[in-house]
Structure formats: structure tokens, C-alpha cells
Enzyme design. Sequence first.
Site, PDB file in Angstrom:
ATOM      1  N   ASN A 132      -1.987  45.614  65.358  1.00 52.39           N
ATOM      2  CA  ASN A 132      -2.380  45.639  63.955  1.00 52.39           C
ATOM      3  C   ASN A 132      -2.255  47.068  63.444  1.00 52.39           C
ATOM      4  OD1 ASN A 132      -3.885  45.653  61.475  1.00 52.39           O
ATOM      5  ND2 ASN A 132      -4.696  43.666  62.108  1.00 52.39           N
TER       6      ASN A 132
ATOM      7  N   ALA B 232      -9.656  55.215  61.851  1.00 49.93           N
ATOM      8  CA  ALA B 232      -9.020  55.418  60.540  1.00 49.93           C
ATOM      9  C   ALA B 232      -8.952  56.900  60.197  1.00 49.93           C
ATOM     10  CB  ALA B 232      -9.795  54.666  59.467  1.00 49.93           C
TER      11      ALA B 232
ATOM     12  N   ASN C  83      42.660  42.094  33.610  1.00 51.78           N
ATOM     13  CA  ASN C  83      43.223  43.272  32.945  1.00 51.78           C
ATOM     14  C   ASN C  83      42.158  44.216  32.410  1.00 51.78           C
ATOM     15  OD1 ASN C  83      46.017  42.639  33.231  1.00 51.78           O
ATOM     16  ND2 ASN C  83      45.703  41.026  31.719  1.00 51.78           N
TER      17      ASN C  83
ATOM     18  N   SER D 153      -6.590  52.522  59.471  1.00 51.76           N
ATOM     19  CA  SER D 153      -5.898  52.866  58.226  1.00 51.76           C
ATOM     20  C   SER D 153      -5.692  54.365  58.078  1.00 51.76           C
ATOM     21  CB  SER D 153      -6.719  52.364  57.030  1.00 51.76           C
ATOM     22  OG  SER D 153      -6.729  50.957  57.045  1.00 51.76           O
TER      23      SER D 153
ATOM     24  N   ARG E 123      43.734  49.300  31.067  1.00 50.04           N
ATOM     25  CA  ARG E 123      42.681  48.690  30.254  1.00 50.04           C
ATOM     26  C   ARG E 123      41.328  48.582  30.978  1.00 50.04           C
ATOM     27  NH1 ARG E 123      45.859  43.503  28.366  1.00 50.04           N
ATOM     28  NH2 ARG E 123      47.212  44.173  30.085  1.00 50.04           N
TER      29      ARG E 123
HETATM   30  C1  UD1 Z   1      54.256  39.105  34.397  1.00 47.06           C
HETATM   31  C2  UD1 Z   1      55.438  38.157  34.316  1.00 47.06           C
HETATM   32  C3  UD1 Z   1      55.117  37.065  33.322  1.00 47.06           C
HETATM   33  C4  UD1 Z   1      53.845  36.351  33.685  1.00 47.06           C
HETATM   34  C5  UD1 Z   1      52.702  37.332  33.865  1.00 47.06           C
HETATM   35  C6  UD1 Z   1      51.505  36.668  34.456  1.00 47.06           C
HETATM   36  C7  UD1 Z   1      57.436  39.479  34.742  1.00 47.06           C
HETATM   37  C8  UD1 Z   1      58.586  40.179  34.122  1.00 47.06           C
HETATM   38  N1  UD1 Z   1      56.597  38.886  33.901  1.00 47.06           N
HETATM   39  O1  UD1 Z   1      54.137  39.703  33.131  1.00 47.06           O
HETATM   40  O2  UD1 Z   1      56.187  36.132  33.270  1.00 47.06           O
HETATM   41  O3  UD1 Z   1      53.513  35.399  32.701  1.00 47.06           O
HETATM   42  O4  UD1 Z   1      53.086  38.391  34.774  1.00 47.06           O
HETATM   43  O5  UD1 Z   1      50.428  37.554  34.458  1.00 47.06           O
HETATM   44  O6  UD1 Z   1      57.336  39.442  35.948  1.00 47.06           O
HETATM   45  N2  UD1 Z   1      53.574  45.473  38.768  1.00 47.06           N
HETATM   46  C9  UD1 Z   1      54.012  46.417  39.679  1.00 47.06           C
HETATM   47  N3  UD1 Z   1      55.049  47.213  39.354  1.00 47.06           N
HETATM   48  C10 UD1 Z   1      55.673  47.136  38.161  1.00 47.06           C
HETATM   49  C11 UD1 Z   1      55.234  46.182  37.230  1.00 47.06           C
HETATM   50  C12 UD1 Z   1      54.180  45.358  37.569  1.00 47.06           C
HETATM   51  O7  UD1 Z   1      53.458  46.514  40.776  1.00 47.06           O
HETATM   52  O8  UD1 Z   1      56.616  47.899  37.955  1.00 47.06           O
HETATM   53  C13 UD1 Z   1      52.446  44.588  39.130  1.00 47.06           C
HETATM   54  C14 UD1 Z   1      51.242  44.823  38.244  1.00 47.06           C
HETATM   55  O9  UD1 Z   1      50.368  45.776  38.819  1.00 47.06           O
HETATM   56  C15 UD1 Z   1      50.621  43.447  38.202  1.00 47.06           C
HETATM   57  C16 UD1 Z   1      51.795  42.510  38.333  1.00 47.06           C
HETATM   58  O10 UD1 Z   1      52.831  43.262  38.902  1.00 47.06           O
HETATM   59  O11 UD1 Z   1      49.764  43.210  39.283  1.00 47.06           O
HETATM   60  C17 UD1 Z   1      52.215  41.942  37.005  1.00 47.06           C
HETATM   61  O12 UD1 Z   1      52.567  42.996  36.156  1.00 47.06           O
HETATM   62  P1  UD1 Z   1      52.271  42.945  34.606  1.00 47.06           P
HETATM   63  O13 UD1 Z   1      52.741  44.173  33.985  1.00 47.06           O
HETATM   64  O14 UD1 Z   1      50.858  42.560  34.388  1.00 47.06           O
HETATM   65  O15 UD1 Z   1      53.234  41.743  34.176  1.00 47.06           O
HETATM   66  P2  UD1 Z   1      53.287  41.033  32.797  1.00 47.06           P
HETATM   67  O16 UD1 Z   1      54.095  41.850  31.876  1.00 47.06           O
HETATM   68  O17 UD1 Z   1      51.930  40.665  32.392  1.00 47.06           O
HETATM   69 CA    CA Z   2      49.522  40.997  33.398  1.00 46.57          CA
END
Ligand code: UD1
Ligand code: CA
Length: 455
Positions: A376, A422, A226, A404, A16
Amino acid sequence: MNTLDIVILAAGQGSRMKSTLPKVLHTIGGKPMLQHVIDSAKALENARIHIVIGHGAQQVETALSGQAVQFALQAEQLGTGHAVAQAMPSISDNGVVLVLYGDVPLTRPETMAELVKIAERGQFGLLTVNLADPTGYGRIVRSDAGDVVAIVEHKDASDAQRAITEVNTGILALPTALLREWIPQLSANNAQSEYYLTDIIAMAAEQGVRIQAIQPATEQEVQGVNNRLQQAELERWYQRRQAEALMLEGVSLADPARIDVRGEVSVGHDVAIDINVILEGNVVIGDNVSIEANCIIRDSVIGSGSHIKANSMLDEAVVADNCDIGPFARLRPGSHLANNAKIGNFVETKKANIGEGSKVNHLSYIGDAEVGADVNVGAGTITCNYDGINKSTTEIGDGAFIGSNTALVAPVKVGAGATIGAGSTITKEVQADQLAITRAKQTNLNNWQRPVKKS
Ligand code: UD1
Ligand code: CA
């Protein structure tokens, strides 16, 4: 001594953001979000930092090269539980694990430390927050007694569960041994077919491990980014905090909403800063400094009593005490001004030492130059420091006067007390107290008839 392994999740794509740059490298206050997280994590004692990378892994690794962090590659993003699993092999056996998100940049070290303390007692520390609109977040499910018993992801939640406004921030800490036991038990049997890290909450509750939920001081501490809208909102909040910190240190800001700090600033007392000023990198400002509107100051030192007038740019410059800069001055890297020096409008300096009390007041370029005290430099003076291949130095002695519109063709020296007429082009050394003038003699013709148009 207990080790603390901190796992920062940073493998997600961040689609996003609509960007070729991995999301965690987008900045707040001029610093990548992931770097904010790392810097705060480093403030904790005995922290070993593991970063789970995936999308843009190479870019993230390059951006962090040279830092004391370990990388774990998550080739496919199969969920937060799967992400943490990738870091497990490099995590020590004893101690505790703290999980952070690379796109949640402003969590305070104090909040992290509180979670770690809970984990060090053998319990489960969970950071939760109450949101007016909890849509999309994992909901915190509590028992009648008020104990946390599970986290249910939005997509898996019943209508009753969706009404819960206490949500999971994703940030948590627990004893390493428990995490090691629970991670292999995760399944992807849910609405998103992902390995949810959040499922370990129910496992903890079942085994009677106490889950202690704490809340952040502010919502922004757990605010994830995001899209660029959320980034801009968090940026404004962050800038407001920077402005408040400066004001509490005694700086007068014409408008706290119109200053941007993108780095570390140290200030003396009675500093005044007008609107639209940007301070970047490491900036040191002495007492009684005044900075007028629209100045950009990067990695520079400004001595006490100096006055930076409107629309000036300082980049890796060192300005001593009681100097006057601008308006519309550009001090480029290596510009060093001694006390009481004056750089006026439309003057550019680069790699130049300007001695005490010397003045370059108008429309000049002074580069690769050693300028003594009380010199100067007249309007429109240019140091011709570049022959197309090499850069050469201009030396000007104490008390010299440069007329100058003079071109000083480097390498060249002008002795102390010398005077340049100058409009001269100086190519040879001028000794102390000499007058040098290369101007063509003026001719005046009487009764000059201008050409007339042929009919
Ligand atoms: C997650 C939580 C949710 C919480 C929310 C807060 C889980 C299952 N859910 O949801 O409870 O309310 O965060 O923002 O944990 N990431 C990885 N690898 C992956 C998946 C994610 O590195 O396979 C990283 C993403 O880059 C991100 C973070 O983990 O920085 C959270 O991932 P995201 O997909 O945003 O989690 P949510 O579904 O929003
Ligand atoms: Ca998230």
C-alpha cells in the site's frame, strides 16, 4: 513467376497543404498517406515497390528508411508520364506495372489486385469513378460501343468532354512491355506542357489493346488529398470505418464518431469504450475491459476485466487482469501492473513493476521501482529516482505499507512487511517488518499568541 512492379508517384509538392512537410507524409489515422499506400501495395504477391520522389525527397526517404522500397528521383516535375519514366530503369522486363499515387491513401489491396489481374491477361486495367462534380479530373472518353478510347485532361477537354462524369483516378495497371514501348512516345504537347501518363490510353486503344475499366467499392478509395480540408474529410471517413470494425468485433462505443484509432487495435469481447478515447500504435485490449471518457492509450496492453477510468494516459504500459486505473492516472513507458493492482488519481508511474494487488491510490510518483505484491503506497509518495545525473531504483517488498507523503530516496530498499511512517524521507534500507520514521517530533505550545500588527 510474373513480377509485379508497383510505381507510387510521390514527387509533387502539394503546395495547397501549405506545409514544410511533403504532402505524402501528412497522415491519415496517424500514419503517413504514403505509408498507407505502401502497406496496401505490400499486401500484393511478389510486389516490388518503387517510389518516385521529388519535392522533399530527402524527407520522404528518411521517413521510409529501412523499408524494402526503391526510390527514383524526379528532379523536375514534368508530369505523371515523366514521373513513371524515372522509375523505368529499375523495373524488371517481364510482368506488369501498377501505378499508384502517394496522396491517394485508402485504395484497397483488393482493388489493386483486380487491376493487376487484368494486366496479367495482357490487357490494360484502369480504375475510374463517376463523380457528380468531375471538375479538374481527366475524363474517360468511350467509343459508341462503350470501349475506353482515351483520357482527356480537364484543361485540354472540349465542353462536350467536360460533361463526362466518368473520371480517371490515375490508378492503372498494364503489361510492363507495353509501358516500356509507350513511355518514350509521350510528348508534352498539351495545355500544361506536361508528359501525361494518361496519353498511353489512346496508344493502347490504337493498338487494339483491350482497356478494362473497373470501379472502386467507395469513392473514398480513390480520394486524393490536396489540402487539409480533404485530409480531414478522409480522416473522418477512415475513423468511421475503424469504429465500425471495432463494433463488429463486439466493442460497445458510446459514440462511434468520438473515438480515434491511430494504429492497430486488437480487442476481446464485451469491451466498452466511452467518448473521446484515442487508441494509438499497437493496443491490445482483453475481455470485459471498460475505458472511460478522454483516455489516451498508446502501445499498451490491457488485461481482462481492467477498468481505465476517465482522463487517464497509458503509454507503453502493460496492465494485467482486473486492474483499476485512474481517473487522471499517467502510466508512462515501462509501467507493468500485475493482476488486481490499483493506480489512482494523479499518480504517475514509469519503469515500474507494481505487484499483484498493490495500490498506489493518490498523488504519487513511482519511477524506476520494483514494488511487490499487496503493497500500500500512501498518498503523495515520491520515489526520488534522479539525483540530477543518474537514475536509481527503489525496491519495496511484499506487504509493505508506505505512509503518506513519503520520499523514498533511491537507491533504497524497503523490506517485506515493513512500515514507513507518514512524512518520512527514507534514505537507508528498511529491513523486513521494521517501522521506519524520520519525522521530527511534534511540539505543542499552550496559549500561543500570534504576532499583532504594529500601528
Ligand atoms: C492526374 C491525371 C488525371 C486524373 C487525376 C486524378 C495525368 C496527366 N492526369 O491529374 O487524369 O484525373 O490525376 O487525381 O496523369 N506527380 C509526380 N510527378 C509529376 C506530376 C505528378 O510525382 O511530375 C504525382 C503527384 O505528386 C500526385 C500524382 O502524381 O501524387 C498526380 O499528380 P497531379 O498533379 O495531382 O495530377 P492531376 O493533374 O491532378
Ligand atoms: Ca491531383
